[in-house]
Scaffold this motif. Structure first.
Motif, short mmCIF file in Angstrom:
data_model
loop_
_atom_site.label_atom_id
_atom_site.label_comp_id
_atom_site.label_asym_id
_atom_site.label_seq_id
_atom_site.Cartn_x
_atom_site.Cartn_y
_atom_site.Cartn_z
N GLY A 62 -22.90 16.73 -28.08
CA GLY A 62 -23.36 18.12 -27.99
C GLY A 62 -24.53 18.33 -27.06
N GLU A 63 -25.13 17.24 -26.60
CA GLU A 63 -26.31 17.36 -25.74
C GLU A 63 -25.94 17.93 -24.36
OE1 GLU A 63 -30.11 14.73 -24.13
OE2 GLU A 63 -28.58 13.76 -25.34
N LEU A 64 -24.85 17.46 -23.78
CA LEU A 64 -24.42 17.98 -22.48
C LEU A 64 -24.09 19.46 -22.59
CD1 LEU A 64 -23.72 17.62 -19.50
CD2 LEU A 64 -21.43 16.89 -20.20
N LEU A 65 -23.40 19.85 -23.65
CA LEU A 65 -23.06 21.26 -23.87
C LEU A 65 -24.34 22.09 -23.96
CD1 LEU A 65 -21.03 23.53 -24.54
CD2 LEU A 65 -21.20 22.81 -26.93
N HIS A 66 -25.29 21.63 -24.75
CA HIS A 66 -26.56 22.35 -24.91
C HIS A 66 -27.29 22.49 -23.57
CE1 HIS A 66 -30.34 23.70 -26.59
NE2 HIS A 66 -30.94 22.72 -25.93
N GLU A 67 -27.40 21.38 -22.83
CA GLU A 67 -28.10 21.40 -21.54
C GLU A 67 -27.38 22.30 -20.54
OE1 GLU A 67 -31.02 19.88 -20.58
OE2 GLU A 67 -31.32 19.20 -22.63
N ALA A 68 -26.05 22.26 -20.52
CA ALA A 68 -25.28 23.08 -19.59
C ALA A 68 -25.46 24.56 -19.90
CB ALA A 68 -23.81 22.70 -19.63
N ARG A 69 -25.40 24.92 -21.18
CA ARG A 69 -25.59 26.32 -21.56
C ARG A 69 -27.00 26.79 -21.22
NH1 ARG A 69 -22.59 26.58 -27.49
NH2 ARG A 69 -20.48 26.99 -26.68
N GLN A 70 -27.98 25.93 -21.43
CA GLN A 70 -29.36 26.28 -21.11
C GLN A 70 -29.53 26.49 -19.60
OE1 GLN A 70 -32.26 23.34 -22.36
NE2 GLN A 70 -33.71 24.96 -22.88
N LEU A 71 -28.97 25.59 -18.80
CA LEU A 71 -29.04 25.73 -17.34
C LEU A 71 -28.29 26.98 -16.89
CD1 LEU A 71 -29.91 24.67 -14.57
CD2 LEU A 71 -27.86 23.22 -14.58
N ARG A 72 -27.14 27.24 -17.49
CA ARG A 72 -26.35 28.43 -17.14
C ARG A 72 -27.16 29.70 -17.41
NH1 ARG A 72 -21.08 28.89 -20.49
NH2 ARG A 72 -22.62 29.33 -22.09
N ASP A 73 -27.82 29.77 -18.56
CA ASP A 73 -28.64 30.94 -18.88
C ASP A 73 -29.79 31.10 -17.89
OD1 ASP A 73 -26.99 31.43 -21.06
OD2 ASP A 73 -28.40 30.61 -22.54
N THR A 74 -30.39 29.98 -17.51
CA THR A 74 -31.48 30.00 -16.54
C THR A 74 -31.00 30.52 -15.20
OG1 THR A 74 -32.66 28.18 -17.60
CG2 THR A 74 -33.11 28.52 -15.26
N VAL A 75 -29.89 29.98 -14.71
CA VAL A 75 -29.36 30.39 -13.41
C VAL A 75 -28.96 31.86 -13.44
CG1 VAL A 75 -27.55 29.99 -11.68
CG2 VAL A 75 -28.66 28.04 -12.80
N ARG A 76 -28.27 32.29 -14.51
CA ARG A 76 -27.86 33.70 -14.61
C ARG A 76 -29.09 34.62 -14.57
NH1 ARG A 76 -25.18 33.60 -18.98
NH2 ARG A 76 -23.13 33.42 -18.05
N ALA A 77 -30.13 34.27 -15.30
CA ALA A 77 -31.34 35.09 -15.32
C ALA A 77 -32.01 35.14 -13.95
CB ALA A 77 -32.32 34.56 -16.37
N LEU A 78 -32.04 34.01 -13.26
CA LEU A 78 -32.65 33.98 -11.92
C LEU A 78 -31.85 34.80 -10.92
CD1 LEU A 78 -33.71 30.22 -11.76
CD2 LEU A 78 -35.22 32.22 -11.86
N VAL A 79 -30.52 34.68 -10.95
CA VAL A 79 -29.67 35.45 -10.04
C VAL A 79 -29.84 36.95 -10.31
CG1 VAL A 79 -27.26 36.00 -9.47
CG2 VAL A 79 -28.00 33.61 -9.60
N ALA A 80 -29.79 37.34 -11.58
CA ALA A 80 -29.93 38.75 -11.93
C ALA A 80 -31.30 39.29 -11.52
CB ALA A 80 -29.69 38.95 -13.42
N ALA A 81 -32.36 38.52 -11.76
CA ALA A 81 -33.70 38.96 -11.39
C ALA A 81 -33.83 39.13 -9.88
CB ALA A 81 -34.75 37.98 -11.92
N LYS A 82 -33.36 38.14 -9.14
CA LYS A 82 -33.46 38.23 -7.68
C LYS A 82 -32.63 39.39 -7.16
CE LYS A 82 -33.35 35.86 -3.34
NZ LYS A 82 -33.46 34.64 -2.61
N LYS A 83 -31.44 39.58 -7.72
CA LYS A 83 -30.58 40.68 -7.28
C LYS A 83 -31.24 42.02 -7.56
CE LYS A 83 -26.89 41.90 -5.30
NZ LYS A 83 -26.79 41.67 -3.88
N ALA A 84 -31.95 42.14 -8.68
CA ALA A 84 -32.62 43.38 -9.04
C ALA A 84 -33.94 43.58 -8.29
CB ALA A 84 -32.87 43.40 -10.55
N GLY A 85 -34.36 42.56 -7.55
CA GLY A 85 -35.63 42.65 -6.83
C GLY A 85 -36.83 42.37 -7.70
#
Length: 191
Positions: A62-85
């Motif tokens: 379950g560690e890889l799943l947890h780390e992947a989901r955490q990284l995915r949330d991080t990347v999504r938040a960064l993309v959305a923030a940058k897109k919104a300016g």
């Protein structure tokens, strides 16, 4: 895109690996649907995306799943923030890049041709996700970030990188969301 019960995924339609990574959550019946339910789901995605380090599994179940989901949330938040300016806090992504611990090495191919390849010191989840973190960093630093878009269909939450010649792509997939929008427009016109 809104999923039906028989829809298989995740899809690789974003034209950028980091966006395909965050697209592993899609809308199903108005609710987010996570295509990853196990470490094996994440490993299979990494292989399918061509981002597998070839490393065997290390870490607790379950560690890889947890780390992947955490990284995915991080990347999504960064993309959305940058897109919104909005201001972008790169600290969490830099943490993932540091934990990956990759380095470039010069390797001789089968015919003796030299090329540079990225290698990772271990097999822990952070190292397995290293290529994804590097793709995300590259995407965020891309001079053409304006080509990163979210699908315009109101029931879709997927992102894509517009590689079309005119840079006017509006849908995650013309076959799915684009076609649904055309059908809806046609029906409105018929009324």
């Amino acid at each position: 895109m809104s999923l039906s019960p028989d829809t298989r995924g995740p899809w690789f339609l974003a034209d950028h690996g980091a966006l395909d990574f965050i697209n592993t959550v899609a809308q199903a019946g108005g609710q987010p649907h996570d295509f990853w339910q196990s470490d094996e789901d994440v490993r299979a995605w990494l292989v399918q995306a061509g981002l597998s380090t070839g490393a065997g599994a290390e870490g607790a179940p379950g560690e890889l799943l947890h780390e992947a989901r955490q990284l995915r949330d991080t990347v999504r938040a960064l993309v959305a923030a940058k897109k919104a300016g909005d201001p972008v806090d790169v600290t969490p992504l830099n943490r993932a890049l540091t934990a990956a611990g990759g380095c470039n090495q010069l390797v001789a191919g089968e015919s003796g041709v030299l090329h540079i390849t990225r290698v990772y010191a271990g097999h822990a989840p952070a190292q397995q996700l290293g290529p994804v973190a590097e793709l995300a960093a590259s995407l965020l630093a891309d001079a053409h970030f304006e080509r990163v878009r979210e699908c315009e269909h109101p029931a879709c939450s997927l992102w894509f990188y517009d590689t079309t010649k005119a840079h006017r792509r509006r849908w995650c997939s013309m076959a799915l969301c684009g076609n649904r929008a055309k059908v809806a427009r046609f029906r409105r016109q018929q009324k």
